[in-house]
Design a protein around this motif. Structure first.
Motif, PDB file in Angstrom:
ATOM      1  N   SER A  18      70.939  33.837  85.109  1.00  0.00           N
ATOM      2  CA  SER A  18      71.405  33.399  86.382  1.00  0.00           C
ATOM      3  C   SER A  18      70.444  32.581  87.401  1.00  0.00           C
ATOM      4  N   LEU A  21      70.117  29.261  85.727  1.00  0.00           N
ATOM      5  CA  LEU A  21      71.317  28.158  86.004  1.00  0.00           C
ATOM      6  C   LEU A  21      71.177  27.640  87.627  1.00  0.00           C
ATOM      7  N   TYR A  22      70.692  28.693  88.446  1.00  0.00           N
ATOM      8  CA  TYR A  22      70.876  28.402  89.698  1.00  0.00           C
ATOM      9  C   TYR A  22      69.706  27.221  90.080  1.00  0.00           C
ATOM     10  N   GLN A  24      69.115  25.082  87.937  1.00  0.00           N
ATOM     11  CA  GLN A  24      69.417  23.765  87.547  1.00  0.00           C
ATOM     12  C   GLN A  24      70.505  23.158  88.468  1.00  0.00           C
ATOM     13  N   GLY A  25      71.009  23.847  89.192  1.00  0.00           N
ATOM     14  CA  GLY A  25      71.932  23.317  90.422  1.00  0.00           C
ATOM     15  C   GLY A  25      73.372  23.793  89.951  1.00  0.00           C
ATOM     16  N   LYS A  26      73.731  24.890  89.099  1.00  0.00           N
ATOM     17  CA  LYS A  26      74.703  25.278  88.457  1.00  0.00           C
ATOM     18  C   LYS A  26      75.044  26.247  89.000  1.00  0.00           C
ATOM     19  N   ARG A  27      75.428  26.234  90.486  1.00  0.00           N
ATOM     20  CA  ARG A  27      75.617  27.393  91.488  1.00  0.00           C
ATOM     21  C   ARG A  27      76.734  28.436  90.883  1.00  0.00           C
ATOM     22  N   GLU A  28      77.784  27.815  90.759  1.00  0.00           N
ATOM     23  CA  GLU A  28      79.134  28.775  90.415  1.00  0.00           C
ATOM     24  C   GLU A  28      78.728  29.501  89.099  1.00  0.00           C
ATOM     25  N   SER A  29      78.183  28.919  87.962  1.00  0.00           N
ATOM     26  CA  SER A  29      77.961  29.588  86.711  1.00  0.00           C
ATOM     27  C   SER A  29      76.795  30.642  87.215  1.00  0.00           C
ATOM     28  N   ALA A  30      75.945  30.302  87.919  1.00  0.00           N
ATOM     29  CA  ALA A  30      74.700  31.287  88.411  1.00  0.00           C
ATOM     30  C   ALA A  30      75.306  32.627  88.841  1.00  0.00           C
TER      31      ALA A  30
END
Length: 52
Positions: A18, A21-22, A24-30
């Motif tokens: 998580s 992912l955060y 990497q800028g993938k907030r929703e996935s995180a």
């Protein structure tokens, strides 16, 4: 590794994934992956209680 250790390890792995992912800028996935942590802990506790 004990049964309890597997679930704690899975929980830590989901938290680390998580955070990755955060970063990497993938907030929703995180957020989605971060919600796995309590689910894994509850599953592990339920299975361990069922064995006793």
């Amino acid at each position: 590794m004990s049964g309890k250790g597997i679930y704690v390890g899975g929980t830590l792995l989901s938290i680390l994934l998580s955070l990755l992912l955060y970063a990497q800028g993938k907030r929703e996935s995180a957020i989605f992956v971060g919600l796995w942590a309590p689910t894994i802990l509850n599953l592990g506790q339920s299975l361990i209680d069922a064995e006793d």
